[in-house]
Design a protein around this motif. Structure first.
Motif, PDB file in Angstrom:
ATOM      1  N   ILE A  88       0.899  -1.229  -0.037  1.00  0.00           N
ATOM      2  CA  ILE A  88       0.170   0.132  -0.005  1.00  0.00           C
ATOM      3  C   ILE A  88       0.907   1.219   0.113  1.00  0.00           C
ATOM      4  N   VAL A  89       1.825   1.345   0.932  1.00  0.00           N
ATOM      5  CA  VAL A  89       3.016   2.317   0.852  1.00  0.00           C
ATOM      6  C   VAL A  89       3.440   2.695  -0.523  1.00  0.00           C
ATOM      7  N   ASP A  90       3.941   1.707  -1.465  1.00  0.00           N
ATOM      8  CA  ASP A  90       4.188   1.695  -2.635  1.00  0.00           C
ATOM      9  C   ASP A  90       3.216   2.101  -3.698  1.00  0.00           C
ATOM     10  N   ARG A  91       1.860   1.696  -3.635  1.00  0.00           N
ATOM     11  CA  ARG A  91       1.111   1.867  -4.639  1.00  0.00           C
ATOM     12  C   ARG A  91       0.409   3.208  -4.212  1.00  0.00           C
ATOM     13  N   GLU A  92       0.267   3.521  -3.084  1.00  0.00           N
ATOM     14  CA  GLU A  92      -0.396   4.859  -2.891  1.00  0.00           C
ATOM     15  C   GLU A  92       0.547   5.919  -2.707  1.00  0.00           C
ATOM     16  N   ALA A  93       1.851   5.985  -3.042  1.00  0.00           N
ATOM     17  CA  ALA A  93       2.882   6.852  -2.618  1.00  0.00           C
ATOM     18  C   ALA A  93       2.766   7.576  -1.563  1.00  0.00           C
ATOM     19  N   VAL A  94       2.906   6.870  -0.276  1.00  0.00           N
ATOM     20  CA  VAL A  94       2.920   7.521   1.021  1.00  0.00           C
ATOM     21  C   VAL A  94       4.307   8.085   1.078  1.00  0.00           C
ATOM     22  N   ASP A  95       4.197   9.249   2.048  1.00  0.00           N
ATOM     23  CA  ASP A  95       5.333  10.117   2.183  1.00  0.00           C
ATOM     24  C   ASP A  95       5.664   9.889   3.738  1.00  0.00           C
ATOM     25  N   ALA A  96       5.201   9.154   4.691  1.00  0.00           N
ATOM     26  CA  ALA A  96       5.340   8.997   5.921  1.00  0.00           C
ATOM     27  C   ALA A  96       4.464   7.829   6.758  1.00  0.00           C
ATOM     28  N   VAL A  97       4.960   7.190   7.555  1.00  0.00           N
ATOM     29  CA  VAL A  97       4.062   6.242   8.378  1.00  0.00           C
ATOM     30  C   VAL A  97       4.013   6.775   9.834  1.00  0.00           C
ATOM     31  N   LEU A  98       2.909   6.551  10.380  1.00  0.00           N
ATOM     32  CA  LEU A  98       2.697   6.919  11.528  1.00  0.00           C
ATOM     33  C   LEU A  98       2.333   5.589  12.392  1.00  0.00           C
ATOM     34  N   ILE A  99       2.949   4.991  13.445  1.00  0.00           N
ATOM     35  CA  ILE A  99       2.648   3.851  14.047  1.00  0.00           C
ATOM     36  C   ILE A  99       2.017   4.255  15.545  1.00  0.00           C
ATOM     37  N   ALA A 100       0.884   4.074  15.916  1.00  0.00           N
ATOM     38  CA  ALA A 100       0.195   4.660  17.212  1.00  0.00           C
ATOM     39  C   ALA A 100       0.376   3.722  18.484  1.00  0.00           C
ATOM     40  N   GLY A 101       1.291   3.043  18.709  1.00  0.00           N
ATOM     41  CA  GLY A 101       1.522   2.322  19.624  1.00  0.00           C
ATOM     42  C   GLY A 101       0.951   0.785  19.604  1.00  0.00           C
ATOM     43  N   ASP A 102       1.469  -0.059  20.641  1.00  0.00           N
ATOM     44  CA  ASP A 102       1.334  -1.505  21.028  1.00  0.00           C
ATOM     45  C   ASP A 102       2.047  -2.114  19.797  1.00  0.00           C
ATOM     46  N   ILE A 103       3.166  -1.745  19.515  1.00  0.00           N
ATOM     47  CA  ILE A 103       4.121  -2.311  18.214  1.00  0.00           C
ATOM     48  C   ILE A 103       4.129  -3.953  18.734  1.00  0.00           C
ATOM     49  N   TYR A 104       4.646  -4.177  19.829  1.00  0.00           N
ATOM     50  CA  TYR A 104       4.862  -5.392  20.538  1.00  0.00           C
ATOM     51  C   TYR A 104       3.781  -5.743  21.115  1.00  0.00           C
ATOM     52  N   ASP A 105       3.770  -7.193  21.648  1.00  0.00           N
ATOM     53  CA  ASP A 105       2.312  -7.558  22.346  1.00  0.00           C
ATOM     54  C   ASP A 105       2.741  -7.677  23.748  1.00  0.00           C
ATOM     55  N   ARG A 106       3.942  -7.426  24.200  1.00  0.00           N
ATOM     56  CA  ARG A 106       4.398  -7.621  25.338  1.00  0.00           C
ATOM     57  C   ARG A 106       5.739  -6.940  25.576  1.00  0.00           C
ATOM     58  N   SER A 107       6.103  -6.364  26.728  1.00  0.00           N
ATOM     59  CA  SER A 107       7.337  -5.507  27.249  1.00  0.00           C
ATOM     60  C   SER A 107       8.418  -6.244  26.816  1.00  0.00           C
ATOM     61  N   VAL A 108       8.732  -7.591  26.827  1.00  0.00           N
ATOM     62  CA  VAL A 108       9.821  -8.374  26.658  1.00  0.00           C
ATOM     63  C   VAL A 108       9.315  -9.276  25.324  1.00  0.00           C
ATOM     64  N   PRO A 109       9.536  -8.690  24.076  1.00  0.00           N
ATOM     65  CA  PRO A 109       9.024  -9.468  23.007  1.00  0.00           C
ATOM     66  C   PRO A 109      10.030 -10.724  22.770  1.00  0.00           C
ATOM     67  N   PRO A 110       9.423 -11.564  21.925  1.00  0.00           N
ATOM     68  CA  PRO A 110      10.376 -12.782  21.643  1.00  0.00           C
ATOM     69  C   PRO A 110      11.245 -12.202  20.327  1.00  0.00           C
ATOM     70  N   ALA A 111      12.392 -12.795  20.115  1.00  0.00           N
ATOM     71  CA  ALA A 111      13.341 -12.388  19.188  1.00  0.00           C
ATOM     72  C   ALA A 111      12.788 -12.507  17.922  1.00  0.00           C
ATOM     73  N   ALA A 112      11.760 -13.410  17.618  1.00  0.00           N
ATOM     74  CA  ALA A 112      11.211 -13.407  16.141  1.00  0.00           C
ATOM     75  C   ALA A 112      10.409 -12.192  15.795  1.00  0.00           C
ATOM     76  N   ALA A 113       9.735 -11.677  16.894  1.00  0.00           N
ATOM     77  CA  ALA A 113       8.831 -10.404  16.715  1.00  0.00           C
ATOM     78  C   ALA A 113       9.873  -9.238  16.348  1.00  0.00           C
ATOM     79  N   VAL A 114      10.963  -9.250  17.215  1.00  0.00           N
ATOM     80  CA  VAL A 114      12.100  -8.097  17.052  1.00  0.00           C
ATOM     81  C   VAL A 114      12.551  -8.180  15.666  1.00  0.00           C
ATOM     82  N   THR A 115      12.898  -9.259  14.984  1.00  0.00           N
ATOM     83  CA  THR A 115      13.511  -9.666  13.882  1.00  0.00           C
ATOM     84  C   THR A 115      12.447  -9.046  12.815  1.00  0.00           C
ATOM     85  N   LEU A 116      11.169  -9.290  13.058  1.00  0.00           N
ATOM     86  CA  LEU A 116      10.001  -9.057  11.978  1.00  0.00           C
ATOM     87  C   LEU A 116       9.829  -7.396  12.106  1.00  0.00           C
TER      88      LEU A 116
END
Length: 382
Positions: free
Chosen positions: A34-62
């Motif tokens: 969607i970012v590519d197709r719609e020519a987005v200029d910036a991305v806003l992520i409004a929290g809860d990026i991870y599901d817990r305060s100490v995320p699993p390594a695979a989540a950090v990699t993603l």
């Protein structure tokens, strides 16, 4: 300028003990598209990026992979704030250095009144972020007498208002529960006391408010005060929600267009209801038999291993309910005589499924006597 508003990724989430990392990568790849197709200029992520305060390594990699695609490969600025599921201190590791790469992490309340100024196509926009913060943190950090979430949030908004630039549109990001919002079962309560909501009125004067915390796309007080919703359905209470991201177009005077774009999961979350035989017959031809399912069986007789039988056609049945086994009388009471009467029929079903034949008359009579004796033993004695 075109902004993409997203929130509540919950990377590393388990759904009924099943990892959703592959499902999350699937929809995040769509977000990149969607970012590519719609020519987005910036991305806003409004929290809860991870599901817990100490995320699993695979989540950090993603997360590292996705931010690499946005910031490094495409040169897009990303602004993110921490949510109540995130560990704020861990999330902002290296934040000062990452600004040079276009990644702006706001997880410290001290920085909420310092804007990130985005520029694209001759338009400049100031973005302020309020990370999740309970009243105790606000009271301790700023030495102000705030006693609930609303007064704490109002105080932070007032600090931001004092730093707004009159000549530039302003976006506010906040991870909070806006009063009147529609919640679902997968959102962790912000407080045990129930006084967790904040008013939308103090945010009315911003050009756009990018909210996080509630998982259903919705707005409160005006279309510009909006939750984008979560990436995926994280509970069966969200089965009817349509997940996606929000695109916001802005010019020098403010917002010109707001549009929701859908994200299509690799597996849907559905609730099925009916009798076992009918559901098994349906599952044999269901093109989406791999969906994540909650099944409510309406059968009124005992069934041996219903989960195993359902998973032969629906491999991802994650939860099973049997409302048909209980007939309520009044608000939430069982008809005890009816339950005793049905006990013999339920045992007869069990016997037939395990032995391959029905009980004979003598066996049925003996079991009936045993059930009657057990029922008499349960009667309260005065």
């Amino acid at each position: 300028m075109r902004l993409l508003h997203t929130a509540d990724w919950h990377l590393g989430r388990l759904f009924h003990n099943l990892s959703l990392l592959a499902d999350q990568r699937h929809v995040l790849d769509q977000l990149i598209a969607i970012v590519d197709r719609e020519a987005v200029d910036a991305v806003l992520i409004a929290g809860d990026i991870y599901d817990r305060s100490v995320p699993p390594a695979a989540a950090v990699t993603l997360l590292d992979d996705i931010l690499g695609e946005l910031c490094e490969a495409r040169g897009l600025p990303v602004v993110m704030i921490s949510g109540n599921h995130d560990g704020a201190e861990r999330l902002r590791f290296g934040a000062r250095h990452l600004r040079q790469a276009g990644l702006h992490i706001i997880s410290d309340l001290a920085g909420c009144d310092c804007p990130v100024t985005l520029a694209a196509n001759g338009v400049e926009v100031d973005v302020f972020g309020i990370p999740y913060a309970d009243p105790e943190h606000v009271r301790s950090q700023f030495s102000v007498d705030v006693r609930d979430f609303d007064s704490a949030h109002r105080y932070l908004v007032e600090r931001i208002n004092q730093q707004r630039h009159a000549s530039r549109p302003t976006v506010l990001m906040s991870h909070c529960f806006v009063d009147g919002g529609s919640a679902s079962d997968s959102e962790r309560p912000l407080t045990l006391g129930g006084a967790e909501s904040v008013a939308w009125e103090p945010m009315q004067g911003f050009d756009y408010v990018a909210l996080g915390h509630l998982h259903g796309p919705q707005y409160r007080g005006g279309e510009h005060i909006r939750y984008s919703g979560s990436l995926l359905k994280y509970s069966f209470s969200e089965a009817r929600q349509r997940k996606g991201v929000t695109l916001v177009d802005m010019d020098r005077n403010g917002v010109t267009r707001i549009e929701q774009f859908p994200l299509v999961p690799s597996r849907e979350v559905r609730v099925l209801e009916g009798e076992l035989d009918a559901l098994i017959a349906q599952g044999k031809t269901d093109p989406n038999a791999d969906d994540y399912l909650l099944v409510r069986l309406t059968d009124r007789h005992a069934i041996l291993d219903p989960m195993g039988k359902l998973r032969e056609v629906y491999p991802n049945v994650l939860h099973l309910e049997k409302p048909g086994m209980l007939e309520p009388r009044g608000p939430q009471q069982l008809d005890r005589k009816r339950l005793r009467f049905d006990a013999l029929a339920m045992f007869n079903d069990f016997f037939a499924q395990t032995s391959g034949e029905a009980m004979n008359e003598e066996q049925s009579r003996a079991m009936g006597e045993l059930i009657a004796q057990l029922s008499r033993d349960e009667e309260p004695r005065i």
